[in-house]
Design a protein around this motif. Structure first.
Motif, short mmCIF file in Angstrom:
data_model
loop_
_atom_site.label_atom_id
_atom_site.label_comp_id
_atom_site.label_asym_id
_atom_site.label_seq_id
_atom_site.Cartn_x
_atom_site.Cartn_y
_atom_site.Cartn_z
N VAL A 268 25.35 51.63 17.87
CA VAL A 268 25.65 51.99 16.54
C VAL A 268 26.86 52.76 16.32
O VAL A 268 27.57 52.61 15.16
CB VAL A 268 24.37 52.51 16.11
N PHE A 269 27.38 53.68 17.24
CA PHE A 269 28.56 54.54 17.32
C PHE A 269 29.65 53.61 17.66
O PHE A 269 30.69 54.01 16.87
CB PHE A 269 28.28 55.58 18.21
N TYR A 270 29.49 52.48 18.28
CA TYR A 270 30.76 51.73 18.44
C TYR A 270 31.01 51.06 17.09
O TYR A 270 32.45 51.21 16.90
CB TYR A 270 30.61 50.69 19.57
N GLY A 271 29.96 50.78 16.43
CA GLY A 271 30.31 49.98 15.22
C GLY A 271 30.79 51.21 14.18
O GLY A 271 31.85 50.78 13.33
N LEU A 272 30.23 52.19 14.16
CA LEU A 272 30.54 53.30 13.10
C LEU A 272 31.94 53.83 13.33
O LEU A 272 32.71 53.90 12.49
CB LEU A 272 29.66 54.64 13.10
#
Length: 521
Positions: free
Chosen positions: A368-372
Motif C-alpha cells: 500500500v505504501f509503494y502505491g501511495l
C-alpha cells in the motif's frame, strides 16, 4: 479533469497494465521454468537491472516528472504546434544522451558488474558480463519509449501506452520459443543469451508502437538539437534535482544487488520473483494512479483548484488503501499456493518456492505504501518542487540500507524485502508531513477512520486465510489452484461484506466500477 474522467483514464490504463502484467506473468513462468533460482537466473537479473537502473532516471522517472508539467503548460499557453516542437527538441537531446550512455555502459560493463555483484563466482560473473553487454541498448529504447508514453498520457491516451510493456514480454518469450523450435539441443547459457536478445527486440517493439498515436497528435519524426529552445531551461532545472533524487534511490537498489550477491545462490532471483508477483497489483492500481495523477495534478496547480485537488487526492488514497491492504492480506495468506500454481515447474522446485515465498510475504507488507508514495510524489512535481522529494529520498535510502544490513543477518534475502517495506512506510509518513507544510492550500480531511476500518477488514481476511492454511496445506498444482479459487472468492466476499457493514467511504463506488469492468470483459 472531473472525477469521472480521472476514474475513466485510470480504468483504461489499469486494463492495459493488467494485460501487460498478465503477459509479464507468462514471461516469468517461462523464465522460472527454464532457469529457476540457479546462477543463470541470478546472472540475468543483475544484467537486466543494470540498464534499468539508468532507465529510471531518463525514462518514467526524473525526466518525465520535469517534462510533463512544462509540456502541459506550453500547450495551454502557446498551442499545439509550439508544444510539439518543444517535445521534439527534448526527445532529440534525450536520444543523443541515451546513445552515449549505452555505449559507455557496454565499454565499462566489466567494472559495473564487479561493483554491483562482488559476491559472484567467476562463472556467474562472466555470464553476467556477457548478458549486460547484450542488454545495454535496451536503455536507449526504454528511455525513449517512456518519454513518448509521458507525451501520450498528457493528451489522455492511456490504453495503448499502458500496453507497451506487453511488447517487451512478447519479444522475450517469442525469441526463446523461436530459438527452441529451430534448434534441438541448447545449453541453459545459450537459452538465457537468447532470452537477453529478446529484451532488446521487445524494447524496439514497445517504442515503435507509440508512433501512430503521436502522428495523430501532429508529430513528425525529425531531429532538433536547439539548446536555446523555450522551456528547455526550465526542464533542465527541474530535471537535475529529480536526477539526484532518483540517483539516490538507484544507489539503494544497487546496494540491494551488492548485498544479495553475497547471500546464497538464487537469492537475487528469488527476490525478483517475489517482487514481480507483488508488482502485479501495484502495477495495475498503484503505478497507474501515479501516472494518471501527474497530468491532472499539473492542471489543478496551473488553475489553482486546491479543493478539487484535495478531494481527488483523498479519494485516491482511500481507493488505493481499499484495494492494496486486502491484497496484502491475500498475498501473505495465499502466497505459497500462488507461487506453486504460477512458478513451480521445470527448474523451479520446493527450495525455490520457499525462497520466493519469503520474499513475496515481506515485500507485500509495503504494498500500500509503494502505491501511495507514487501517488503523492507527483503533487510535489506538479508544484514544481523537486528538491523536497530528493531530500526525503536521501533520508529514506540511509534508513533502507541500515535496515538491510540489520534484517539480512536474521532473515537472509527476505530481510532485504522487509527493509524495503519498512522504508516505504517511513517515506509515506515523511512525504505526507512535508506536503502539509509545503502546500498548506491542500487541506485533506482526516482519513483515519476509513483507513482503520480497511485495516480491520484486511486483518480479518489474513486471520481467516491463516486458519485455512493451518487445516489444509495444498501439495499439488490442482489442490493449490482449487484452494486459491475458493479462499480467494471467500476473501472477496469478506471484503464486500466488511465495506457494507462498516460503511467505508467510497467503497460502494469502487466496488461498482470494478464490477462494471468485470462484466465488460
Amino acid at each position: 479533469m472531473s472525477k469521472r474522467k480521472l476514474a475513466k483514464n485510470a480504468g483504461s490504463m489499469s486494463l492495459a497494465v493488467f494485460i501487460s502484467r498478465i503477459l509479464g506473468l507468462v514471461r516469468d513462468i517461462v523464465m522460472t521454468s527454464f532457469f529457476g533460482t540457479s546462477y543463470v537466473a541470478d546472472a540475468f537479473q543483475v544484467a537486466y537491472q543494470i540498464p534499468n537502473l539508468l532507465r529510471k532516471l531518463f525514462g518514467e522517472g526524473a525526466l518525465s516528472a520535469a517534462f510533463v508539467p512544462i509540456y502541459n503548460e506550453v500547450g495551454i499557453k502557446k498551442g499545439r504546434k509550439y508544444q510539439v516542437n518543444f517535445a521534439i527538441n527534448v526527445l532529440s537531446l534525450l536520444s543523443l544522451a541515451l546513445l552515449i550512455l549505452s555505449g559507455l555502459g557496454i565499454l565499462l560493463a566489466p567494472l559495473i558488474v564487479r561493483v554491483l555483484a562482488p559476491g559472484f563466482g567467476e562463472q556467474t560473473y562472466l555470464l553476467t558480463l556477457k548478458l549486460t553487454r547484450i542488454m545495454f541498448p535496451y536503455l536507449f529504447l526504454i528511455g525513449l519509449s517512456s518519454t513518448l508514453i509521458a507525451i501520450l498520457n498528457s493528451h489522455d491516451y492511456f490504453f495503448l501506452p499502458g500496453l507497451t510493456s506487453a511488447f517487451l514480454n512478447i519479444g522475450m518469450v517469442g525469441s526463446l520459443a523461436l530459438y527452441i523450435l529451430l534448434k534441438d539441443a541448447q545449453t541453459v547459457e545459450q537459452q538465457v543469451t537468447v532470452w537477453s536478445y529478446g529484451v532488446v527486440i521487445g524494447g524496439v517493439l514497445q517504442t515503435i508502437v507509440n508512433f501512430p498515436l503521436l502522428k495523430r497528435l501532429g508529430y513528425r519524426f525529425r531531429l532538433n538539437f536547439s539548446l536555446a529552445a523555450g522551456g528547455l531551461k526550465a526542464v533542465w532545472q527541474r530535471f537535475l534535482p529529480g536526477v539526484w533524487g532518483l540517483a539516490i534511490r538507484q544507489v539503494n537498489l544497487a546496494v540491494d544487488l551488492i548485498l544479495a550477491s553475497t547471500l546464497a545462490t538464487g537469492s537475487i532471483a528469488a527476490l525478483n520473483y517475489g517482487n514481480r508477483l507483488m508488482q502485479l497489483p501495484l502495477g495495475i492500481f498503484g503505478i497507474t494512479a501515479g501516472v494518471v495523477a501527474l497530468p491532472a495534478f499539473s492542471r489543478y496547480f496551473a488553475q489553482k483548484k486546491w479543493e478539487t485537488l484535495a478531494d481527488e487526492l483523498r479519494f485516491s488514497i482511500i481507493s488505493l488503501s481499499l484495494i492494496m491492504l486486502p491484497v496484502t492480506a491475500i498475498l501473505a495468506g495465499l502466497g505459497k499456493d500462488i507461487i506453486r500454481v504460477i512458478f513451480m515447474r521445470g527448474a523451479f522446485g520446493q527450495h525455490s518456492l520457499d525462497m520466493t515465498n519469503a520474499a513475496l510475504v515481506f515485500y507485500s507488507l509495503g504494498l500500500v505504501f509503494y502505491g501511495l508514495n507514487r501517488l503523492i510524489i507527483p503533487i510535489y512535481y506538479a508544484n514544481k518542487d523537486t528538491k523536497t522529494p530528493v531530500k526525503i529520498s536521501a533520508f529514506i535510502v540511509v534508513i533502507n540500507i541500515s535496515l538491510n544490513i540489520i534484517f539480512m543477518k536474521f532473515l537472509q534475502h527476505a530481510g532485504l524485502a522487509l527493509a524495503t517495506s519498512v522504508s516505504a512506510l517511513i517515506q509515506f509518513g515523511v512525504l505526507l508531513m512535508f506536503l502539509r507544510k509545503k502546500i498548506p492550500q491542500i487541506r485533506i480531511p482526516s482519513m483515519k477512520k476509513s483507513i482503520a476500518k480497511i485495516l480491520l477488514i484486511s486483518l480479518f481476511i489474513f486471520v481467516f486465510l491463516s486458519l485455512a492454511n493451518y487445516y489444509y496445506l495444498a501439495a499439488s498444482f490442482w489442490q493449490a489452484l482449487l484452494k486459491i479459487a475458493i479462499l480467494g472468492i471467500m476473501s472477496l466476499l469478506i471484503l464486500v461484506a466488511g465495506i457494507n457493514i462498516l460503511k467505508i467511504e467510497h467503497g460502494d463506488i469502487i466496488i461498482k466500477r470494478i464490477w462494471q469492468k468485470i462484466l465488460r470483459k
